[in-house]
Scaffold this active site. Structure first.
Site: not given
Ligand code: ACM
Ligand code: ZN
Length: 517
Positions: A171, A242, A306
């Site tokens: 991440d 991420h 995201e």
């Molecule tokens: C997530 O909670 N962004 C998969």
């Protein structure tokens, strides 16, 4: 299940009997029982004598019990576990242990004699799971969790008959898996300058965090440990978003170039991987190639959530890719990228799994979807014939608070009491009958922004994971929250003996207490 008169008692004379094909599972059960009881429980393949536990593999049972079901018969003289597969024998053994006093889950030998001895009630049980994917997600990227804890979590999952543990290995805040071909990923990406301070997420604590990562040797050991307990470890390597910890090590893989620092606050990073760059695709294949060597499971999770696509809009390489491939926009560029990744994984006999954002530019043909922003993505994907794992925030985000009581620890936001987890129905009513088989199951998420230690993870996970375990195993028509709460009281004793730091207040007391806004 039918309950009969009488009990079966484990004694010094009890033996465990199995033909060679069932011996591995018989040995596991005997070992699990010997620990707390201190009884010899010798393993043999001789004729069953009174007082025996008999395990038998019978492939013909598959039509009735599936590949994970089992038949368990307990009479005063004999325990018989039969199944079509080793998995079924394992689960039959777990259920037999559940019939014994909760002390049987103790991790050490109990020296004090038990009132009533090691007795199990006589029953006849036929059992099989409703869903094949019975999962949890652990996030060792935000806060690293040591390998010994992953083993403990696997052990505890296995006795809940949960069979899938997704590891969120990368991440913005840390890269946690050794990649031999690109060593800077862990040399630079597994350390961050500081982390958000407890109680004030906008400020930094000034403490260097890391280097923390799993070596490939540790991963292999964890995979084998989980396999022995019939738990599949699913690796998640986040892309294209991420992805900052990787860009710190290899800034040329971003749209703007670096330098970057491993992110020291939670939330979403705007700098992501550049799919306009051929080297970025080659890099991702290098990483996933090593990941496929380490993790034998069918699914490889590529994140996909995201990913702010703003950098792509002003990146000459990304825009050139859009034009060259005739793509309609940045969402389609993510789909184009996923398509290349999916082809690469398919070449290794693996399937791509991603968060529901991968629907936005159109799903690639073989993709499976993990639906987290509600169940809509899951419905859309399953309706189009794609496999789906349900993990909506509304019922599956175990990083949300379990209670609104003032005594709860810091948490990310949101509220998810035990009763709501239990109410979850993974198959949406609006999904046509013919598409329902695409719902593989459900998964609870343990994102660790506000879980610093294994004890914190256990607190957020349990007992909610027990409720989820029942959701994904039992037939929908058998659901009964009052019955669950009653049985939970005994189950919590098992968790005590396992040394699990579960949340102790009952759902009933939460309902009674006044709710603090
Ligand atoms: C997530 O909670 N962004 C998969
Ligand atoms: Zn770019």
């Amino acid at each position: 299940m039918t309950v009969a008169e009488g009990t079966f008692a484990l004694t010094r004379n009890t033996s465990v009997i199995a033909e060679p094909d069932a011996e591995a599972e018989a040995r596991k059960l005997a070992t699990a029982l010997r620990g707390p009881t201190g009884l010899p429980l010798p393993l043999t393949n001789k004729e069953p004598k009174p007082g025996a536990i008999v395990l038998q593999l019978d492939r013909s049972l598959e039509s009735k019990l599936g590949t994970e079901g089992y038949r368990l018969s307990v009479t005063p003289k004999r325990v018989a576990i039969s199944a079509a597969t080793e998995v079924g024998l394992f689960y039959g053994g777990v259920t037999f242990r559940q019939l014994l006093p909760p002390q049987v889950f103790a991790t050490k030998h109990l020296t004090r004699a038990l009132d009533g001895g090691w007795a199990a009630p006589c029953v006849e049980i036929e059992d099989r799971p409703r869903f094949a994917w019975r999962g949890l997600l652990l996030d060792p990227a935000r806060h690293f969790m040591p390998p010994e804890f992953i083993k403990k979590l696997v052990d505890v999952m296995a006795i809940h008959k949960l069979n899938t543990l997704q590891l969120h290995l990368t991440d913005d805040q840390g890269w946690r898996i050794e990649i031999k071909k690109h060593p800077l990923l862990t040399q630079l990406g597994s350390v961050r300058k500081e982390s958000p301070i407890h109680g004030d997420r906008k400020r930094g604590d000034g403490n260097r965090y890391g280097p923390f990562f799993y070596t490939q040797r540790q991963i292999r050991d964890l995979v084998a440990y989980a396999q022995a307990r019939h738990v599949t470890l699913v690796p998640e390597i986040e892309m294209p978003g991420h992805f900052l910890a990787a860009l710190v090590a290899y800034p040329a893989l971003s749209c703007r170039g670096g330098p970057f620092e491993v992110r020291t606050r939670w939330g979403i990073e705007p700098d992501i991987l550049c799919p306009g760059n051929d080297a970025a695709l080659a890099f991702v294949k290098d990483v996933l190639g090593e990941v496929c060597e380490l993790f034998p499971g069918r699914f490889i999770h590529i994140g996909g959530d995201e990913a702010p696509r703003d950098r792509w809009k002003t990146c000459p390489k990304c825009q050139a890719r859009l034009r060259a491939e005739g793509l309609k926009g940045e969402a389609h560029l993510q789909t184009w990228f996923n398509h290349r990744v999916e082809e690469f994984l398919a070449g290794k006999g693996r399937r791509l799994l991603g968060w529901d954002e991968i629907l936005e530019g159109g799903l690639t043909p073989g993709a499976a979807v993990m639906s987290w922003r509600g169940i809509k993505g899951g419905i859309a994907a399953a309706s189009a014939g794609h496999d789906v794992v349900m993990a909506p925030t509304s019922h599956c985000y175990f990083d949300y608070a379990q209670s609104k009581s003032p005594g709860e620890p810091e948490y990310i936001g949101g509220f998810l009491p035990l009763s709501r987890v239990y109410e979850f129905e993974p198959v949406p009513t609006e999904l046509p009958e013919s598409k329902r088989r695409h719902i593989l199951g459900a998964q609870g998420a343990l994102w660790t922004e506000y879980m610093w230690t294994p004890r914190d993870v256990e607190y957020f996970a349990f007992p909610r994971a027990a409720a989820l375990a029942e959701v994904v195993w039992s037939p929908a028509e058998r659901k009964d929250f009052a019955g669950f709460e009653r049985r939970l009281q005994n189950h919590l004793l098992r968790l005590d003996h396992l040394g699990v730091n579960y949340r102790k207040e009952s759902a009933a007391s939460d309902r009674k207490q006044s709710v603090v806004p």
